[in-house]
Design an enzyme around this catalytic site. Structure first.
Site: not given
Ligand code: HEM
Ligand code: NAG
Ligand code: NAG
Ligand code: NAG
Length: 331
Positions: A62, A66, A74, A95, A194
């Site tokens: 994940r 992201h 990068d 978060n 998932h």
């Protein structure tokens, strides 16, 4: 006249070549001379961490996703905020990114800095770790070409609009992926990630409590599953850490169970469930549910494509000394 035509032709083929230049700088054996033990060290660090903390695989996959979706692969997601710069990590959507992914990258970086100082980028470490972990939990192996430089920008305001939220309509999710040149089919294949990991109750509580006048929970859920989730999440406002497995049947195994679940009302997030109902995405859900080989092939290809999205090479980036900070403090 003929000369001018040739000139134009040359210009044309140059323009045509441009987008592939950065990508072609990446090679599978980039560190062969400068850090020959790179693959070996990665394997060692990743294996040790995954054995001690089995949630690492999902956490890292994940984290990598992201990173790539916001400005390219990068390592911009790894930058810590400071007085002068609020980084991507501070976005509400980032978060909940679990510490185990960050910790793994730090461990690998520390080991690699001892072996070959200043050579291996954090973005190559993250891309390689995600790849190794997918294979380790039963998923397909794929090639990750190397030579990424670490990005010089990480700003919280760049996150919004580049990452999908579970409550978004399928159209919006499709267009976010399309903005990274990822097709509907590639999006559905990538969402198969998932098949591992978990989600916090607040990400799907709207489907469980006070759903509508007619029904307490989303009727798209298989009833027994909804009842179980309602029980699991009953105190979630007081205990925000409460979470459910994304794949209730085989939570730790990378397989095509995610798609089979979707067909039965066992999709956890609203966005998961939507993939099985929207007419643009459902054919791929059905295909991957029926054929794990096809899912593995397509997931591997889509990950290879995601892994080179907007990578920085040459002077467009740097090899960070530590993965959570730019080499030069920016004010
Ligand atoms: C299609 C749109 C997607 C949406 C709306 C979405 C949303 C989410 C949400 C809300 C969570 C739970 C986070 C938490 O509560 O901590 C999650 C978990 C996760 N997502 Fe996605 N996701 C999407 C696609 C992807 C893709 C393409 C990948 C990777 C290729 C991915 C990998 C993961 C993983 C591995 C987890 C589990 C994390 C863990 O256990 O620590 N997701 N996702
Ligand atoms: C559902 O809604 C009602 C009225 O709007 C409220 O009194 C109740 O506390 C809500 N229940 C939950 C579980 O949120
Ligand atoms: C929720 O809180 C109640 C009261 O403290 C407790 O009895 C119950 O076991 C909790 N449920 C879960 C799923 O943790
Ligand atoms: C599953 O997909 C693979 C790879 O595309 C293909 O070769 C195979 O024939 C498919 N199997 C079935 C039963 O359709």
């Amino acid at each position: 006249m003929a000369f001018q035509f040739l000139h134009l032709l040359l210009l044309f083929s140059l323009i045509h070549l441009l987008p592939s230049i950065t990508e072609s700088k990446l090679t599978a054996n980039y560190y062969q001379k400068s850090c020959p033990n790179f693959p070996h060290i990665m394997q060692q660090v990743v294996t040790a961490k995954q054995k001690a903390t089995p949630s690492t695989a999902a956490a890292t996959l994940r984290l990598f996703f992201h990173d790539c979706m916001v400005g390219g692969c990068d390592a911009s997601v790894l930058i810590a905020s400071n007085t002068f710069n609020k980084a991507e990590r501070d976005s509400d959507i980032n978060n909940a990114l679990p510490g185990d992914g960050f910790d793994l990258v730090t461990r690998a970086k520390t080991t690699l800095e001892l072996e070959c100082p200043g050579i291996v980028s954090c973005s190559d470490i993250l891309a390689t770790a995600a790849r190794d972990l997918v294979a380790m939990v039963g998923g397909p192996h794929y090639t990750v070409r190397l030579g990424r430089k670490d990005g010089l920008v990480s700003k919280v305001e760049n996150v919004e609009g580049n990452l999908a939220r579970p409550t978004m309509p399928v159209s919006q999710i499709i267009s976010i992926f399309a903005s990274k040149k990822l097709s509907v089919q590639e999006m559905v294949a990538l969402a198969g990630a998932h098949t591992i990991g978990f989600s916090h109750c607040k990400e799907f509580s709207h489907r469980l409590f006070n759903f509508s006048k007619k029904s307490e929970y989303d009727p798209a859920y298989y009833p027994k599953y909804a009842e179980g989730l309602r029980k699991l999440c009953e105190n979630y406002t007081k205990e925000p850490a409460m979470s459910a497995f994304n794949d209730v049947m085989t939570p730790d195994k990378f397989d095509n169970m995610y798609y089979k679940n979707l067909q039965k009302g066992l999709g956890l997030l609203a966005s998961d469930n939507a993939l099985a109902t929207d007419k643009r995405t459902r054919p791929y859900v059905d295909m991957y549910a029926a054929n794990q080989t096809k899912f593995f092939q397509d997931f591997a290809h889509a990950m290879e494509k995601l892994s080179v999205y907007n990578v920085k090479t040459g002077r467009k980036g740097e090899v960070r000394r530590r993965c959570d900070a730019f080499n030069i403090l920016k004010t």
